[in-house]
Design an enzyme around this catalytic site. Structure first.
Site, PDB file in Angstrom:
ATOM      1  N   LYS A 182       0.834  -1.206   0.000  1.00 23.46           N
ATOM      2  CA  LYS A 182       0.000   0.000   0.000  1.00 23.46           C
ATOM      3  C   LYS A 182       0.876   1.266   0.000  1.00 23.46           C
ATOM      4  O   LYS A 182       2.095   1.170   0.077  1.00 23.46           O
ATOM      5  CB  LYS A 182      -0.972  -0.026   1.188  1.00 23.46           C
ATOM      6  CG  LYS A 182      -1.932  -1.235   1.162  1.00 23.46           C
ATOM      7  CD  LYS A 182      -2.928  -1.199   0.013  1.00 23.46           C
ATOM      8  CE  LYS A 182      -3.547  -2.554  -0.252  1.00 23.46           C
ATOM      9  NZ  LYS A 182      -4.799  -2.831   0.414  1.00 23.46           N
ATOM     10  N   ILE A 183       0.238   2.425  -0.052  1.00 20.69           N
ATOM     11  CA  ILE A 183       0.999   3.673  -0.253  1.00 20.69           C
ATOM     12  C   ILE A 183       1.995   3.917   0.871  1.00 20.69           C
ATOM     13  O   ILE A 183       3.146   4.282   0.637  1.00 20.69           O
ATOM     14  CB  ILE A 183       0.036   4.848  -0.456  1.00 20.69           C
ATOM     15  CG1 ILE A 183      -0.588   4.671  -1.838  1.00 20.69           C
ATOM     16  CG2 ILE A 183       0.759   6.208  -0.330  1.00 20.69           C
ATOM     17  CD1 ILE A 183      -1.550   5.705  -2.263  1.00 20.69           C
TER      18      ILE A 183
END
Ligand SMILES: *Cc1c(COP(=O)(O)O)cnc(C)c1O
Length: 366
Positions: A182-183
Site C-alpha cells: 500500500k501507499i
C-alpha cells in the site's frame, strides 16, 4: 530479473524507529508509537480520531459493526473492489449489494447507487479504487436523504483528494490498509479514521476485546483482538513522514507511463484523473479497449516473459461463487476483464518504465 508490481521501500528512518521500539521493550500493542501514529495519520487525513487495527480488513469489520450493521441489513458496495470490502459485510450477517462501476473513474457509479436503495439499506462503502477518489457528491446526498452511513474504503488511496478534501474525512468513517504494497506500510496494519467521538470510542473498545473503558476486565460486549503492535506503528510513523515524497514519486511514475503510452489511446484507456480529483496512482493501471486486439491475459504473459510483473484488475465480486447475484454489471465486468496493474514501486527508474512501455507497445502494435 523481475520488475515487481510493488516493493516496500524501507529506509534508515524506519529502521531507527523500529529499533527504538524494540529497545524500549514495548513490543506489543501498548507504547508511544501507537498514539503517535494514530494522531499523526488522523491529522494527515484532516480527521479528528484514528484507531489503528491489525490490518485493513479488521478495520472494515470494526467499522461495519460500529455502523450497527447486522443480519439482513443491506450495504451497497462496488462489485469491482478487493474482496475484503464484501467479506466485512458478510462477517456480521449483512448483505452486500453490488453496484456497477463508471468508466470515468473505475469507481462505484453514483447514479446506480440510487437504484439500489431499499428500506433495508444501512450503509454505502465507496471504494477509492487504485488511488482515484469516488465522485462523492451524489453518494453523500443519498446518504443524507435516507439517513444511511458512509464508510469509505480508502485502503488504496492515502492522500487522494476529492474537491480539495482528503479522502478519509468524507463520510462517517474511513478504513485504511498499511499492507506491504500500500501507499505507506506497517507490514500488516490498518486504521479507521472518523470525526465522530462516540464511533471512535466504540471502535476502540471493540478492538480491545470489548473491555469497558471504566472498569478493567469487564466486558459488556463481544469484542476482538484487532490491535496493531507498537513496532508496526513505529514503522508507520516513519513512513508517514515520507508520504509527500512517496506521492510525488507515484505522480511522476504515472506521468512517465502516460507520456509513453498516450499514443495508444483509444486502444488503451489510461488511468483517470477527473478535474475534481487528485489521483494518487497507487498502482499505475491500464484498461485494454480494442475488442479485436490482444487480450489482457496475453499481454500479461508477454510482460512476464520479459521479466515484468503485472496484476489483473480485481475479479468482480458479484461473479464469485459465494456472492453470485446473477446480475450483469457490464462496466465492472469489462474493466475486470481488460484492466491490469503495472509495476509502481517508488524506486522504479525511468529506464524501467520505458522498457515496460516498449514491451507493451510492441505487443499491442506488433
Ligand atoms: C488492501 C485492501 C483492503 C484490505 O486490507 P488488508 O490490510 O490487506 O486487510 C481492503 N480494501 C481494499 C480496497 C484494499 O485494497
Amino acid at each position: 530479473m523481475i520488475i515487481p508490481i510493488a516493493e516496500p521501500v524501507i529506509g534508515e528512518e524506519e529502521k531507527a524507529l523500529v529499533l527504538e521500539g524494540l529497545a524500549s521493550g514495548w513490543i506489543s500493542s501498548i507504547g508511544k508509537y501507537i498514539k503517535e501514529f494514530e494522531e499523526n495519520f488522523a491529522e494527515y487525513c484532516q480527521v479528528k480520531y484514528g484507531i489503528t487495527t491489525s490490518n485493513g480488513t479488521t478495520a472494515l469489520h470494526l467499522a461495519v459493526i460500529a455502523a450497527d450493521i447486522g443480519p439482513g441489513d443491506e450495504v451497497i458496495i462496488p462489485s469491482l473492489t478487493f474482496v475484503a470490502t464484501a467479506n466485512a459485510v458478510k462477517y456480521v450477517g449483512g448483505k452486500p449489494i453490488f453496484v456497477d462501476s463508471e468508466m470515468d473513474t473505475w469507481n462505484i457509479d453514483p447514479e446506480k447507487v440510487k437504484e439500489k436503495i431499499t428500506r433495508r439499506t444501512k450503509a454505502i462503502i465507496p471504494v477509492h479504487l487504485y488511488g482515484h477518489p469516488v465522485n462523492m457528491e451524489i453518494i453523500l446526498s443519498i446518504a443524507r436523504k435516507y439517513g444511511i452511513k458512509i464508510i469509505e474504503d480508502a485502503a488504496e488511496s492515502h492522500g487522494a483528494e476529492y474537491r480539495g478534501r482528503k479522502v478519509g474525512g468524507l463520510g462517517d468513517m474511513a478504513c485504511f490498509s498499511f499492507f506491504g504494497n500500500k501507499i505507506i506500510t506497517t507490514g500488516e496494519g490498518g486504521m479507521i479514521v472518523t470525526n465522530n467521538k462516540s464511533l471512535a470510542e466504540k471502535i476502540r473498545m471493540l478492538r480491545d476485546h470489548g473491555m469497558s473503558k471504566r472498569r478493567k476486565y469487564y466486558y459488556p460486549k463481544i469484542g476482538f483482538n484487532y490491535r496493531m503492535t507498537n513496532l508496526q506503528a513505529a514503522l508507520g510513523v516513519a513512513q508517514l513522514r515520507k508520504i509527500d515524497f512517496i506521492l510525488q514519486r507515484k505522480k511522476e511514475i504515472a506521468f512517465s507511463y502516460n507520456k509513453h503510452l498516450r499514443f495508444l489511446v483509444p486502444d488503451v484507456i489510461l488511468p483517470p484523473e477527473k478535474s475534481w480529483a487528485k489521483n494518487v496512482f497507487w498502482m499505475y493501471s491500464l484498461t485494454l479497449n480494442n475488442k479485436k486486439g490482444i487480450k489482457r491475459d496475453v499481454l500479461m504473459k508477454r510482460l512476464k516473459e520479459k521479466g515484468i510483473d503485472s496484476r489483473p484488475f480485481f475479479f468482480p465480486i458479484h461473479k464469485l461463487p459465494q456472492y453470485r447475484s446473477g446480475e450483469n454489471l457490464p462496466v465492472a465486468e469489462f474493466l475486470a476483464e481488460n484492466g491490469l496493474n503495472l509495476p509502481s514501486s517508488i524506486n522504479l527508474s525511468d529506464e524501467k518504465i520505458k522498457y515496460i512501455c516498449d514491451t507493451i507497445i510492441s505487443t499491442l502494435r506488433p
